[in-house]
Design a protein around this motif. Structure first.
Motif, PDB file in Angstrom:
ATOM      1  N   ALA A 302       0.833  -1.210   0.000  1.00 21.86           N
ATOM      2  CA  ALA A 302       0.000   0.000   0.000  1.00 21.86           C
ATOM      3  C   ALA A 302       0.866   1.257   0.000  1.00 21.86           C
ATOM      4  O   ALA A 302       0.557   2.244  -0.701  1.00 21.86           O
ATOM      5  CB  ALA A 302      -0.926  -0.010   1.207  1.00 21.86           C
ATOM      6  N   PHE A 303       1.945   1.262   0.769  1.00 23.65           N
ATOM      7  CA  PHE A 303       2.849   2.415   0.813  1.00 23.65           C
ATOM      8  C   PHE A 303       3.466   2.678  -0.563  1.00 23.65           C
ATOM      9  O   PHE A 303       3.492   3.825  -1.040  1.00 23.65           O
ATOM     10  CB  PHE A 303       3.964   2.160   1.838  1.00 23.65           C
ATOM     11  N   ILE A 304       3.972   1.645  -1.190  1.00 22.45           N
ATOM     12  CA  ILE A 304       4.652   1.822  -2.476  1.00 22.45           C
ATOM     13  C   ILE A 304       3.659   2.255  -3.551  1.00 22.45           C
ATOM     14  O   ILE A 304       3.953   3.132  -4.379  1.00 22.45           O
ATOM     15  CB  ILE A 304       5.379   0.522  -2.873  1.00 22.45           C
ATOM     16  N   GLY A 305       2.448   1.677  -3.528  1.00 24.69           N
ATOM     17  CA  GLY A 305       1.426   2.086  -4.482  1.00 24.69           C
ATOM     18  C   GLY A 305       1.052   3.550  -4.320  1.00 24.69           C
ATOM     19  O   GLY A 305       0.933   4.295  -5.306  1.00 24.69           O
ATOM     20  N   GLY A 306       0.855   3.988  -3.080  1.00 24.15           N
ATOM     21  CA  GLY A 306       0.532   5.388  -2.832  1.00 24.15           C
ATOM     22  C   GLY A 306       1.645   6.320  -3.262  1.00 24.15           C
ATOM     23  O   GLY A 306       1.397   7.385  -3.855  1.00 24.15           O
ATOM     24  N   PRO A 320      -7.016  19.618 -13.564  1.00 24.26           N
ATOM     25  CA  PRO A 320      -7.178  19.739 -12.111  1.00 24.26           C
ATOM     26  C   PRO A 320      -8.025  18.622 -11.495  1.00 24.26           C
ATOM     27  O   PRO A 320      -7.668  18.083 -10.440  1.00 24.26           O
ATOM     28  CB  PRO A 320      -7.857  21.106 -11.957  1.00 24.26           C
ATOM     29  N   VAL A 321      -9.131  18.248 -12.134  1.00 18.28           N
ATOM     30  CA  VAL A 321      -9.977  17.186 -11.584  1.00 18.28           C
ATOM     31  C   VAL A 321      -9.231  15.861 -11.572  1.00 18.28           C
ATOM     32  O   VAL A 321      -9.328  15.077 -10.620  1.00 18.28           O
ATOM     33  CB  VAL A 321     -11.294  17.069 -12.387  1.00 18.28           C
ATOM     34  N   GLN A 322      -8.460  15.585 -12.626  1.00 18.05           N
ATOM     35  CA  GLN A 322      -7.669  14.354 -12.663  1.00 18.05           C
ATOM     36  C   GLN A 322      -6.635  14.339 -11.545  1.00 18.05           C
ATOM     37  O   GLN A 322      -6.383  13.289 -10.934  1.00 18.05           O
ATOM     38  CB  GLN A 322      -6.979  14.224 -14.026  1.00 18.05           C
ATOM     39  N   LYS A 323      -6.055  15.489 -11.248  1.00 21.03           N
ATOM     40  CA  LYS A 323      -5.076  15.553 -10.158  1.00 21.03           C
ATOM     41  C   LYS A 323      -5.732  15.266  -8.811  1.00 21.03           C
ATOM     42  O   LYS A 323      -5.135  14.617  -7.944  1.00 21.03           O
ATOM     43  CB  LYS A 323      -4.403  16.929 -10.141  1.00 21.03           C
ATOM     44  N   VAL A 324      -6.949  15.746  -8.635  1.00 20.13           N
ATOM     45  CA  VAL A 324      -7.658  15.468  -7.387  1.00 20.13           C
ATOM     46  C   VAL A 324      -7.896  13.970  -7.228  1.00 20.13           C
ATOM     47  O   VAL A 324      -7.702  13.402  -6.144  1.00 20.13           O
ATOM     48  CB  VAL A 324      -8.994  16.229  -7.342  1.00 20.13           C
ATOM     49  N   VAL A 325      -8.305  13.310  -8.304  1.00 16.67           N
ATOM     50  CA  VAL A 325      -8.559  11.864  -8.242  1.00 16.67           C
ATOM     51  C   VAL A 325      -7.270  11.100  -7.926  1.00 16.67           C
ATOM     52  O   VAL A 325      -7.260  10.189  -7.079  1.00 16.67           O
ATOM     53  CB  VAL A 325      -9.169  11.371  -9.574  1.00 16.67           C
ATOM     54  N   VAL A 326      -6.184  11.457  -8.592  1.00 12.34           N
ATOM     55  CA  VAL A 326      -4.899  10.794  -8.326  1.00 12.34           C
ATOM     56  C   VAL A 326      -4.467  11.028  -6.881  1.00 12.34           C
ATOM     57  O   VAL A 326      -3.997  10.108  -6.199  1.00 12.34           O
ATOM     58  CB  VAL A 326      -3.817  11.298  -9.304  1.00 12.34           C
ATOM     59  N   PHE A 327      -4.652  12.251  -6.413  1.00 10.78           N
ATOM     60  CA  PHE A 327      -4.269  12.568  -5.025  1.00 10.78           C
ATOM     61  C   PHE A 327      -5.087  11.729  -4.042  1.00 10.78           C
ATOM     62  O   PHE A 327      -4.560  11.237  -3.044  1.00 10.78           O
ATOM     63  CB  PHE A 327      -4.487  14.058  -4.750  1.00 10.78           C
ATOM     64  N   ALA A 328      -6.380  11.555  -4.326  1.00 10.03           N
ATOM     65  CA  ALA A 328      -7.234  10.758  -3.436  1.00 10.03           C
ATOM     66  C   ALA A 328      -6.739   9.325  -3.341  1.00 10.03           C
ATOM     67  O   ALA A 328      -6.678   8.736  -2.245  1.00 10.03           O
ATOM     68  CB  ALA A 328      -8.675  10.800  -3.935  1.00 10.03           C
ATOM     69  N   LEU A 329      -6.369   8.736  -4.465  1.00  7.51           N
ATOM     70  CA  LEU A 329      -5.856   7.359  -4.458  1.00  7.51           C
ATOM     71  C   LEU A 329      -4.507   7.282  -3.753  1.00  7.51           C
ATOM     72  O   LEU A 329      -4.256   6.366  -2.971  1.00  7.51           O
ATOM     73  CB  LEU A 329      -5.736   6.852  -5.897  1.00  7.51           C
ATOM     74  N   ALA A 330      -3.648   8.261  -4.033  1.00  5.40           N
ATOM     75  CA  ALA A 330      -2.302   8.253  -3.447  1.00  5.40           C
ATOM     76  C   ALA A 330      -2.341   8.349  -1.934  1.00  5.40           C
ATOM     77  O   ALA A 330      -1.598   7.652  -1.230  1.00  5.40           O
ATOM     78  CB  ALA A 330      -1.480   9.409  -4.027  1.00  5.40           C
ATOM     79  N   ALA A 406       8.813   1.569   3.434  1.00  5.70           N
ATOM     80  CA  ALA A 406       8.373   0.246   2.968  1.00  5.70           C
ATOM     81  C   ALA A 406       9.550  -0.668   2.706  1.00  5.70           C
ATOM     82  O   ALA A 406       9.526  -1.853   3.077  1.00  5.70           O
ATOM     83  CB  ALA A 406       7.517   0.400   1.715  1.00  5.70           C
ATOM     84  N   LEU A 407      10.598  -0.150   2.078  1.00  6.68           N
ATOM     85  CA  LEU A 407      11.774  -0.981   1.795  1.00  6.68           C
ATOM     86  C   LEU A 407      12.467  -1.426   3.074  1.00  6.68           C
ATOM     87  O   LEU A 407      12.908  -2.579   3.189  1.00  6.68           O
ATOM     88  CB  LEU A 407      12.740  -0.206   0.897  1.00  6.68           C
ATOM     89  N   VAL A 408      12.550  -0.527   4.040  1.00  8.01           N
ATOM     90  CA  VAL A 408      13.152  -0.891   5.329  1.00  8.01           C
ATOM     91  C   VAL A 408      12.326  -1.978   6.011  1.00  8.01           C
ATOM     92  O   VAL A 408      12.872  -2.957   6.554  1.00  8.01           O
ATOM     93  CB  VAL A 408      13.262   0.360   6.232  1.00  8.01           C
ATOM     94  N   ALA A 409      11.013  -1.846   5.991  1.00  4.59           N
ATOM     95  CA  ALA A 409      10.149  -2.836   6.635  1.00  4.59           C
ATOM     96  C   ALA A 409      10.237  -4.198   5.944  1.00  4.59           C
ATOM     97  O   ALA A 409      10.259  -5.248   6.610  1.00  4.59           O
ATOM     98  CB  ALA A 409       8.710  -2.335   6.655  1.00  4.59           C
ATOM     99  N   LEU A 410      10.274  -4.202   4.622  1.00  4.22           N
ATOM    100  CA  LEU A 410      10.375  -5.468   3.903  1.00  4.22           C
ATOM    101  C   LEU A 410      11.673  -6.198   4.226  1.00  4.22           C
ATOM    102  O   LEU A 410      11.724  -7.427   4.206  1.00  4.22           O
ATOM    103  CB  LEU A 410      10.275  -5.223   2.395  1.00  4.22           C
ATOM    104  N   ARG A 411      12.692  -5.435   4.558  1.00  5.79           N
ATOM    105  CA  ARG A 411      13.984  -6.057   4.877  1.00  5.79           C
ATOM    106  C   ARG A 411      14.065  -6.513   6.326  1.00  5.79           C
ATOM    107  O   ARG A 411      14.560  -7.619   6.616  1.00  5.79           O
ATOM    108  CB  ARG A 411      15.108  -5.053   4.570  1.00  5.79           C
ATOM    109  N   TRP A 412      13.576  -5.706   7.273  1.00  5.72           N
ATOM    110  CA  TRP A 412      13.868  -5.981   8.685  1.00  5.72           C
ATOM    111  C   TRP A 412      12.654  -6.216   9.587  1.00  5.72           C
ATOM    112  O   TRP A 412      12.832  -6.537  10.767  1.00  5.72           O
ATOM    113  CB  TRP A 412      14.704  -4.838   9.277  1.00  5.72           C
ATOM    114  N   LEU A 413      11.427  -6.053   9.109  1.00  6.91           N
ATOM    115  CA  LEU A 413      10.268  -6.184   9.983  1.00  6.91           C
ATOM    116  C   LEU A 413       9.750  -7.625   9.948  1.00  6.91           C
ATOM    117  O   LEU A 413       9.091  -8.043   8.984  1.00  6.91           O
ATOM    118  CB  LEU A 413       9.160  -5.205   9.549  1.00  6.91           C
TER     119      LEU A 413
END
Length: 431
Positions: A302-306, A320-330, A406-413
């Motif tokens: 989820a972190f990497i996707g956002g 502008p509307v497309q940017k709002v939609v992308v921001f909402a998903l991110a 996310a990369l740190v967690a994938l390695r050490w968590l």
């Protein structure tokens, strides 16, 4: 295996609903400054950099108070701590409706931040007294939805209140709402009594009070990774709450009321991601998946996707509307962190130390929300303060933080590995 005593679903879910309402108030208090940024900056004569300092000041004592109250929550019932917070929040709204100088407003936000800092760890600690480990994702996720509803209402109502009665009226309304919640909590708030004991070799519950030294907990790679995930999540949250309303109005060109509606849409879009990912994680745990798969890898994806979507904002040609939609998903995908991170911590720490550790986590993680508004304010001012690109450069700092965490967690968590280490230490101490 664990034994459970005191799980009462009806009372547990009533507590969840009350804490969801308190989260709503908490985030209304946080976001109101960003929602009134344009008229406030004009009336107080603040530059973007100065406003960034005022916004970030909310978190200056946030960490200190969170740690102190986190330790207190191991000894004092959470119902009384939460009541004290509700009353203080209500009272502290009034000065913000009166003061007019930057210095006075700065002091108000610092004190309010100190009063609101312990809310999340104390609420999570309170909920964990009602729910067993395998049922903890969803109630915490629902409390987080209180925050979403608060931000949604902020986007819809604060611009209207500001338009008709001025930006100061918002603080009066928030004080009244906080007072009503405090009265209700005094009437219905209760302390959970669920006890989860490890089993002895004979199969009987081990009721011995056991503790792990904080030195060992705070040097555990899993704990440190969870702290870093929280830092990245709070960085994004602080950036969005402070600068998204201004980005919508000054950079994308929407009017104040329309900006508020778009802001509400962005916030509402986070709910299905937070609830859906929390439900999926809980479902995976029930079906026997490891915590590493059900919580860690899911959250990192989820972190990497956002983060990737935050970078998409900077592509040329987006309307502008497309940017709002992308921001909402991110911004929606990483919100699962606020439910899954404390659940990961609770796997490693005895119940008697849980409040303190979650408090330390929130304190350290929230420094991200203190730094991000100030840094982005400088980035915006250095790049002219009006172009969308200036703000998107600032939001890109959230993407970088999310990817690195996310990369740190994938390695050490590795929760299961850390549980074995903690269990061996407890067993040695008990012997």
């Amino acid at each position: 295996m664990n034994s459970l005593d005191g799980y009462r679903p009806r009372a547990a879910w009533m507590t969840t609903l009350m804490l969801m309402a308190l989260a709503l108030i908490n985030f209304l208090d946080k976001i109101v400054l960003g929602m009134v940024a344009v008229p406030l900056m004009r009336d107080l004569g603040l530059s973007p950099a100065q406003f960034g300092v005022v916004a970030g000041s909310f978190f200056w004592l946030f960490a200190v108070s969170t740690v102190l109250v986190g330790f207190l929550s191991n000894r004092i019932q959470t119902r009384w701590l939460l009541l004290g917070m509700g009353v203080m929040w209500a009272v502290l709204q009034v000065p913000q409706a009166i003061f007019s100088s930057m210095a006075a407003f700065l002091v108000c936000r610092v004190v309010l931040g100190a009063a609101e800092g312990p809310f999340y760890p104390v609420s999570v600690h309170a909920l964990y007294k009602w729910f067993p480990n395998e049922k903890r994702n969803m109630p915490v996720a629902l409390v987080n939805q209180g925050a979403v509803v608060g931000l949604l209402l902020a986007g819809l109502l604060i611009p209207v209140i500001t338009h008709h009665w001025g930006w100061r009226t918002n603080f009066v309304v928030l004080g009244a709402i906080g007072a009503v919640w405090s009265v209700l909590w005094l009437c219905v708030g209760r302390e959970g009594n669920l006890v989860q004991h490890p089993r002895t070799l004979t199969g009987a519950p081990d009721t011995t009070v056991q503790r792990v030294p904080y030195r060992k907990l705070l040097s555990n790679p899993t704990v440190l990774c969870v702290f870093f995930l929280g830092f990245a999540g709070y960085w994004m949250m602080g950036a969005n709450m402070t600068w998204l309303p201004t980005y919508l109005e000054k950079a994308l060109g929407f009017s104040g009321i329309v900006s508020g509606r778009w802001f509400a849409l962005v916030i509402a879009a986070a709910a299905p991601f937070s609830l859906g990912l929390s439900w999926l994680s809980q479902r995976m745990l029930v079906r026997g998946a490891s915590s590493r798969n059900a919580r860690v890898r899911l959250l990192c994806a989820a972190f990497i996707g956002g983060a990737c979507l935050f970078f998409v904002l900077m592509l040329p040609g987006l309307a502008p509307v497309q940017k709002v939609v992308v921001f909402a998903l991110a911004s929606g995908l990483p919100t699962a962190c606020f439910a899954l991170a404390p659940a990961l911590l609770s796997e490693l720490v005895p119940d008697t130390q849980r409040g303190a550790l979650i408090g330390i986590h929130t304190a350290l993680a929230s420094t991200g929300a203190a730094i991000a508004p100030m840094l982005i304010g400088r980035i915006v001012q250095a790049n002219g303060g009006v172009s969308a690109h200036a703000y998107e450069l600032g939001f890109a700092t959230s993407a970088i933080m999310l990817i690195v965490a996310a990369l740190v967690a994938l390695r050490w968590l590795h929760p299961e590995r850390s549980q074995r280490g903690a269990g061996e230490h407890v067993a040695t101490s008990a012997a």
